[in-house]
Write an enzyme that holds these catalytic residues in place. Structure first.
Site, PDB file in Angstrom:
ATOM      1  N   GLY A  47       0.855  -1.193   0.000  1.00  0.00           N
ATOM      2  CA  GLY A  47       0.000   0.000   0.000  1.00  0.00           C
ATOM      3  C   GLY A  47       0.881   1.228   0.000  1.00  0.00           C
ATOM      4  O   GLY A  47       2.081   1.166  -0.328  1.00  0.00           O
ATOM      5  N   ARG A 335     -14.489  13.329  12.657  1.00  0.00           N
ATOM      6  CA  ARG A 335     -15.324  12.169  12.368  1.00  0.00           C
ATOM      7  C   ARG A 335     -16.013  11.586  13.593  1.00  0.00           C
ATOM      8  O   ARG A 335     -17.186  11.208  13.524  1.00  0.00           O
ATOM      9  CB  ARG A 335     -14.447  11.087  11.745  1.00  0.00           C
ATOM     10  CG  ARG A 335     -13.997  11.515  10.386  1.00  0.00           C
ATOM     11  CD  ARG A 335     -13.020  10.559   9.798  1.00  0.00           C
ATOM     12  NE  ARG A 335     -12.725  11.026   8.451  1.00  0.00           N
ATOM     13  CZ  ARG A 335     -11.874  10.438   7.643  1.00  0.00           C
ATOM     14  NH1 ARG A 335     -11.204   9.373   8.037  1.00  0.00           N
ATOM     15  NH2 ARG A 335     -11.675  10.914   6.438  1.00  0.00           N
ATOM     16  N   ARG A 440      -8.461   9.794  14.016  1.00  0.00           N
ATOM     17  CA  ARG A 440      -7.656  10.321  12.919  1.00  0.00           C
ATOM     18  C   ARG A 440      -8.445  11.381  12.168  1.00  0.00           C
ATOM     19  O   ARG A 440      -9.624  11.201  11.891  1.00  0.00           O
ATOM     20  CB  ARG A 440      -7.268   9.196  11.961  1.00  0.00           C
ATOM     21  CG  ARG A 440      -6.534   9.697  10.731  1.00  0.00           C
ATOM     22  CD  ARG A 440      -6.047   8.577   9.855  1.00  0.00           C
ATOM     23  NE  ARG A 440      -7.100   7.853   9.173  1.00  0.00           N
ATOM     24  CZ  ARG A 440      -7.756   8.299   8.099  1.00  0.00           C
ATOM     25  NH1 ARG A 440      -7.482   9.486   7.587  1.00  0.00           N
ATOM     26  NH2 ARG A 440      -8.687   7.576   7.537  1.00  0.00           N
TER      27      ARG A 440
HETATM   28  C1  LIG Z   1     -12.747   3.793   1.403  1.00  0.00           C
HETATM   29  C2  LIG Z   1     -11.599   4.460   2.069  1.00  0.00           C
HETATM   30  C3  LIG Z   1     -11.276   5.771   1.771  1.00  0.00           C
HETATM   31  C4  LIG Z   1     -10.204   6.403   2.379  1.00  0.00           C
HETATM   32  N1  LIG Z   1      -9.924   7.699   2.048  1.00  0.00           N
HETATM   33  C5  LIG Z   1      -8.868   8.300   2.633  1.00  0.00           C
HETATM   34  C6  LIG Z   1      -8.518   9.644   2.274  1.00  0.00           C
HETATM   35  O1  LIG Z   1      -9.165  10.278   1.450  1.00  0.00           O
HETATM   36  N2  LIG Z   1      -7.446  10.199   2.859  1.00  0.00           N
HETATM   37  C7  LIG Z   1      -6.695   9.528   3.781  1.00  0.00           C
HETATM   38  O2  LIG Z   1      -5.714  10.083   4.261  1.00  0.00           O
HETATM   39  N3  LIG Z   1      -6.991   8.255   4.118  1.00  0.00           N
HETATM   40  C8  LIG Z   1      -8.052   7.635   3.570  1.00  0.00           C
HETATM   41  N4  LIG Z   1      -8.355   6.345   3.935  1.00  0.00           N
HETATM   42  C9  LIG Z   1      -7.448   5.598   4.811  1.00  0.00           C
HETATM   43  C10 LIG Z   1      -6.245   5.109   4.014  1.00  0.00           C
HETATM   44  O3  LIG Z   1      -6.629   4.755   2.729  1.00  0.00           O
HETATM   45  C11 LIG Z   1      -5.547   3.918   4.647  1.00  0.00           C
HETATM   46  O4  LIG Z   1      -5.376   4.112   5.993  1.00  0.00           O
HETATM   47  C12 LIG Z   1      -4.177   3.722   4.024  1.00  0.00           C
HETATM   48  O5  LIG Z   1      -4.270   3.682   2.633  1.00  0.00           O
HETATM   49  C13 LIG Z   1      -3.503   2.468   4.534  1.00  0.00           C
HETATM   50  O6  LIG Z   1      -2.303   2.275   3.824  1.00  0.00           O
HETATM   51  P1  LIG Z   1      -1.271   1.165   4.233  1.00  0.00           P
HETATM   52  O7  LIG Z   1      -0.164   1.266   3.265  1.00  0.00           O
HETATM   53  O8  LIG Z   1      -0.931   1.285   5.670  1.00  0.00           O
HETATM   54  O9  LIG Z   1      -2.030  -0.231   4.088  1.00  0.00           O
HETATM   55  P2  LIG Z   1      -2.891  -0.875   2.894  1.00  0.00           P
HETATM   56  O10 LIG Z   1      -3.088   0.026   1.770  1.00  0.00           O
HETATM   57  O11 LIG Z   1      -4.067  -1.475   3.567  1.00  0.00           O
HETATM   58  O12 LIG Z   1      -1.950  -2.016   2.357  1.00  0.00           O
HETATM   59  C14 LIG Z   1      -1.784  -3.223   3.002  1.00  0.00           C
HETATM   60  C15 LIG Z   1      -0.865  -4.077   2.173  1.00  0.00           C
HETATM   61  O13 LIG Z   1      -0.459  -5.176   2.950  1.00  0.00           O
HETATM   62  C16 LIG Z   1      -0.657  -6.381   2.252  1.00  0.00           C
HETATM   63  N5  LIG Z   1      -0.916  -7.400   3.264  1.00  0.00           N
HETATM   64  C17 LIG Z   1      -1.800  -7.362   4.296  1.00  0.00           C
HETATM   65  N6  LIG Z   1      -1.674  -8.474   5.037  1.00  0.00           N
HETATM   66  C18 LIG Z   1      -0.700  -9.211   4.479  1.00  0.00           C
HETATM   67  C19 LIG Z   1      -0.113 -10.471   4.780  1.00  0.00           C
HETATM   68  N7  LIG Z   1      -0.496 -11.172   5.836  1.00  0.00           N
HETATM   69  N8  LIG Z   1       0.848 -10.934   3.964  1.00  0.00           N
HETATM   70  C20 LIG Z   1       1.269 -10.217   2.883  1.00  0.00           C
HETATM   71  N9  LIG Z   1       0.757  -9.012   2.573  1.00  0.00           N
HETATM   72  C21 LIG Z   1      -0.208  -8.537   3.352  1.00  0.00           C
HETATM   73  C22 LIG Z   1      -1.782  -6.108   1.302  1.00  0.00           C
HETATM   74  O14 LIG Z   1      -1.692  -6.990   0.231  1.00  0.00           O
HETATM   75  C23 LIG Z   1      -1.478  -4.665   0.914  1.00  0.00           C
HETATM   76  O15 LIG Z   1      -0.511  -4.668  -0.104  1.00  0.00           O
HETATM   77  C24 LIG Z   1      -9.436   5.709   3.332  1.00  0.00           C
HETATM   78  C25 LIG Z   1      -9.767   4.393   3.652  1.00  0.00           C
HETATM   79  C26 LIG Z   1     -10.853   3.785   3.061  1.00  0.00           C
HETATM   80  C27 LIG Z   1     -11.232   2.412   3.502  1.00  0.00           C
END
Ligand SMILES: Cc1cc2nc3c(=O)[nH]c(=O)nc-3n(C[C@H](O)[C@H](O)[C@H](O)COP(=O)(O)OP(=O)(O)OC[C@H]3O[C@@H](n4cnc5c(N)ncnc54)[C@H](O)[C@@H]3O)c2cc1C
Ligand code: FES
Lengths: 642, 257
Positions: A47, A335, A440
């Site tokens: 992500g 929120r 948040r």
């Molecule tokens: C609908 C929606 C809209 C949003 N809009 C906003 C916004 O406008 N602005 C904002 O700031 N935030 C927003 N958020 C929050 C934000 O999108 C997330 O908090 C953020 O993108 C999380 O990013 P991350 O990289 O931490 O994890 P993620 O993007 O969740 O990535 C997780 C990664 O880990 C991998 N993974 C998970 N478990 C395993 C495992 N066991 N083994 C191998 N790989 C694994 C997955 O494949 C993925 O690649 C939104 C959230 C949602 C749900």
């Protein structure tokens, strides 16, 4: 809970907050450029946090292995983020600054976040916008060609950058492109359709992972010098949430069971504007971005018995309850505040729609003022999505919305270096706990994920790599064999139960329990009820779950079963954390602790700490560690948005 | 909301154990499908029914269920992502169908996308096309202040139209030749529309097209089915931009300005 809990040290630098990060970077041991390629870093998750970390580390010369569940790194849950990303650029000249972003974030988090981290986040926020723009992320522009901003909740300045309603998609594609450049250069070894099932710890240091290849079902071992968990949040513990279906707690949970502390699991964010549940078949909930509250007005009828269609309810019979209760911030309160206010109206019988569990989000004024085209240009994709799901046209009648589980502020505990309590295990993005306190602010998750990945970990990982004399470890080490057999035995156990109920049926039941007893309002009685219920469900699961198919095959039921098994264990820690915290703060609202006006009432004297839980073995209560929170730059105050 | 109704469906679904086995269409009957369900929720219900009957559920890729991750996709009654325009499979709703309908569901069909299991295909060829050049070479930390690059709204909006591609593969499945032109062109066109992407425009288009050809995708013979099927409405103009860029890169200096 005992007041003499062990104390955790976040290892923040002291002194002036403005120079802490600078001084910390200077003091840290460095890895010289030629030595970087000798180190191998495992990044789990692609992500915004994992993608940006993998690309940046590979650019520096480290060897990186990246892992993700989906068939492409571009499909991580971050892709779904809609509304935008904050930064303290102050381009609109409306009084923003690094300090104001820092201040708003600490206050928005209801004074439960760590000052040093949040200040750093605000400092690097501007670099993120520069980086993404240079990558070709098509941010919205003003007519003069400069970057445009919009407003989000909890702030009185316009500091949110956006790319229509698909900001997460565009930022993730930017990080993905940066990864692709490194994959092409041979510096990132990208492995898709892999699920991490175990962390491998050698001599107390995280040195690898065990993953299941989701196509062949084979177990694979990866050894390295550091492991980065960037695996996202645990909102899907509630079954219905706005998270992608594959989002899970497994990687964090397995790390917890190997010694990483889990911090503040009860801090879950319930987002005020989601499309309401429509039936038993519902598999997930859809967010309507917070950005809509820039132009949409939230209301319910003034009279509970008023069941007329929205269009027939005249202005004087409408209650714009956010504007009424919070005149200073109006529809743009944070929120947690907006969600609770919606729940309050619905519980009091003012809800709308067939279920009466919804409120209106109305764009009529904005359409009158700016025209339908202007509204379409800003929110077209969201309106389209709403119409697809509900079969109603939000240009003509107001949206019906209700709060839903959306984000988790809790996560693995990390210090200032983003390192967990297991040396060599770093946790980035939503998977960690550090920056958002108990609530948040909108558009801050994208900022934090990218800050962690692009601008923090490339520095802080050096302290570990250069500072600890790591011995070479290969996948032949017995710790890998032990971890692999652990992962394998869990899978075999799941397939062997041979019961009668599907995995989803258990997951739904768990979700309902958490939503009812540990959702928008929590009480001692409810939480105790949930603890009993979760234990029962867990026992029933291991007795009666039916997982078909084979181990050595693509088996989606088996994948789900593993994740739900972990949610069933994790949920107990979540609820016990909520029970321990008898104050209300941010998204954690204890009915026993509210002000006369029904606002969250903190108890700073007893709860000004981050709660970090340490695993003690199955069936044992976790041990609470406390990280005291000191506020040197922001004065503790009861939050007010009036 | 239009009143919820339930219906009975005859489903004909492609089942294939793995990449090495032969698949075939199997028939299923499903009762009590609500018009409010999404297409994938309908498959969830079918899968629950299969599990209780002791049969392995149908495997299909999905994640966001919001039309943006690009995981989902199937050919529904011969149409890529089903009958609705600009709609991914996960956003298709059952109110589009009628009681008693027969619905045939198959995976993407393309030489470059071998079936892995049931409705799941292998799209890694797409990854390799992006890796070949779908980026701007800017390392972390080296970017100038964002507002030093000023971009007319028109160009930013245009770039966004191209950038919206979700990489689902529907364009390939819709093309009679199985070409990946729209997918490849979307990235080329996005980046060349922006000043940031202009520097590497020649090498990018050459390496991406070379990779696309090597992956076994078909040739484009201007059917435009790709754009019509695209759930994000990526404009066909992208292909014209890519063709122009390709000619320019081939006949002008290889890394010309
Ligand atoms: C609908 C929606 C809209 C949003 N809009 C906003 C916004 O406008 N602005 C904002 O700031 N935030 C927003 N958020 C929050 C934000 O999108 C997330 O908090 C953020 O993108 C999380 O990013 P991350 O990289 O931490 O994890 P993620 O993007 O969740 O990535 C997780 C990664 O880990 C991998 N993974 C998970 N478990 C395993 C495992 N066991 N083994 C191998 N790989 C694994 C997955 O494949 C993925 O690649 C939104 C959230 C949602 C749900
Ligand atoms: S599941 Fe993400 S686009 Fe359909």
């Amino acid at each position: 809970m005992s007041s003499n809990s062990p104390i955790l040290d976040p290892k923040c630098p002291g002194g002036d907050i403005e120079t802490r990060w600078d001084r910390h970077r200077f003091a840290m041991k460095q890895v010289n450029p030629a030595n970087k390629r000798k180190f191998h870093i495992i990044v789990v998750g692609t992500g915004l946090a994992g993608g940006s970390a993998a690309a940046s580390l590979a650019e520096l010369g480290y060897r990186v292995t990246s892992l993700c569940i989906q068939d492409s790194p571009r499909r991580a849950h971050s892709i779904a983020a809609q509304g935008g990303i904050n930064a303290a650029k102050n381009y609109p000249n409306d009084g923003d600054s690094v300090f104001r972003l820092f201040y708003d974030t600490i206050k928005g988090g209801d004074y439960r976040a760590r000052e040093s981290n949040v200040y750093r986040l605000a400092q690097v926020s501007n670099n993120i916008i520069d980086q993404a723009t240079a990558q070709g992320v098509p941010f919205a522009r003003e007519y003069g060609g400069h970057l445009a901003n919009r407003s989000f909740g909890g702030a009185q300045v316009s500091r949110t950058f956006y790319a229509r309603g698909a900001t997460g998609q565009q930022l993730l594609l930017g990080a993905y492109a940066a990864m692709n450049r490194q994959i092409q250069a041979g510096r990132i070894d990208m492995r898709c359709r892999r699920e991490m099932l175990e962390l491998v710890v050698v001599d107390g240091v995280a040195r690898g992972v065990i993953v299941r290849n989701l196509i062949t079902g084979a177990y694979e071992r990866y050894a390295g010098d550091a492991v980065l968990l960037c695996t996202g949040g645990y909102g899907n513990a509630f079954y219905l949430s706005t998270n992608a279906k594959n989002s899970n707690v497994t990687a964090s949970w397995r790390a917890y069971k190997r010694g990483a502390f889990f911090a503040n699991p009860c801090y879950t964010q319930i987002h005020p504007t989601c499309i309401p549940v429509s039936g038993d078949h519902q598999s997930k909930l859809t967010l309507m971005s917070e950005s809509l509250r820039n132009d949409g007005r939230v209301w319910v009828p003034k009279a509970a018995e008023d069941k007329r269609p929205a269009s027939q309810i005249p202005e004087e019979d409408r209650d714009y309850y956010l504007e009424r209760r919070y005149p200073a911030f109006g529809n743009l309160v944070p929120r947690d505040v907006a969600s609770r206010a919606a729940k309050e109206r619905c519980d009091a019988g003012f809800g709308v729609g067939s279920s009466s569990m919804a409120v209106y989000l109305d764009f009529a004024d904005a359409i009158d003022r700016d025209g339908e085209d202007a509204v379409r240009a800003k929110y077209g994709n969201l309106f389209h999505m709403y119409q697809k799901i509900t079969d109603e046209n939000p240009y003509e009648s107001p949206m019906r919305i209700f709060p839903a589980v959306h984000y988790t502020m809790g996560g693995l505990w990390v210090d200032y270096n983003l390192e967990s309590t297991i040396p060599g295990l770093f946790v980035l993005g939503e998977a960690n706990f550090s920056d958002h306190g108990a609530n948040r602010l909108g558009a801050s998750a994208l900022m934090q994920g990218l800050s962690d990945g692009y601008f923090v970990i490339p520095y802080t990982v050096c302290g570990h790599l250069a500072g600890r004399h790591l011995q070479p470890v290969t996948t032949q080490h017995e710790a890998f064999a032990e971890a692999e057999s652990e992962a394998r035995s869990q899978t075999e156990k799941l397939l062997a139960v041979g019961g009668s109920r599907s995995v989803d049926s258990f997951h739904r039941e768990l979700g309902l329990t958490l939503w009812d007893d540990c959702g928008m309002a929590r009480s001692e009685k409810g939480l105790k009820h949930a603890i009993g219920k979760i234990a029962e469900l867990r026992a029933a699961f291991w007795n009666d779950v039916r997982v078909l198919g084979e181990e050595k095959d693509l088996n989606q039921s088996l994948e789900k079963a593993g994740r739900v098994a972990d949610f069933l264990e994790f949920a107990e820690v979540l609820v016990k954390d909520a029970l321990n915290r008898t104050e209300s703060c941010g998204g954690h609202f204890r009915l026993e602790s509210q002000t006369e006006e029904g606002e969250a009432k903190r108890d700073d004297e007893n709860f000004s700490y981050a709660a970090a839980w340490e695993y003690q073995g199955t069936g044992q209560d976790a041990v609470l560690h406390k990280e005291p929170l000191a506020f040197e730059y922001v004065q503790l105050a009861q939050r007010s948005y009036k | 909301m239009s009143a919820e109704k339930t219906m009975k469906l005859n489903l004909k679904i492609w089942r294939q154990k793995n990449a090495d086995s032969n698949g075939s269409i199997e028939d299923f009957q499903l009762d009590g499908v609500s018009t409010d369900m999404s297409f994938l929720e309908m498959l969830d219900v079918l899968n629950e029914q299969l599990i209780s009957a002791g049969r392995e559920p149908i495997a299909f890729d999905h994640d966001c269920r919001e039309g943006v991750c690009g995981c989902c996709g199937a050919v529904v009654n011969g149409q890529v992502h089903g009958p609705d325009e600009e709609t991914t499979l996960c956003q298709l709703h059952m109110r589009r169908f009628h009681d008693g309908d027969t619905i045939q569901i198959e995976p993407w069909r393309s030489r470059a996308f071998p079936v892995i299991k049931d409705l799941i295909v292998d799209r890694t060829a797409f990854e390799r096309i992006q890796q070949a050049g779908g980026f701007v070479s800017v390392s972390t930390g080296s970017a100038p202040d964002a507002n030093t690059i000023s971009i007319p709204t028109r160009d930013a909006e245009k770039a966004f139209d191209f950038a919206e591609c979700i990489g689902c593969g529907g364009c390939v499945a819709a093309c009679p030749n199985g070409a990946a032109m729209l997918f490849t062109a979307a990235k080329v066109a996005q980046l060349v529309t922006l000043p940031q992407g202009k520097l590497e425009r020649s090498s990018r288009v050459l390496t991406m097209v070379e990779r696309m050809d090597a992956e076994g995708f078909g040739d484009c013979t201007n059917h435009y089915e790709c754009s019509a099927a695209c759930p994000k409405g990526v404009p066909i103009e992208a292909i014209a931009v890519m063709n122009r860029e390709y000619l320019r890169a081939t006949f002008l200096s290889p890394e010309g300005a």
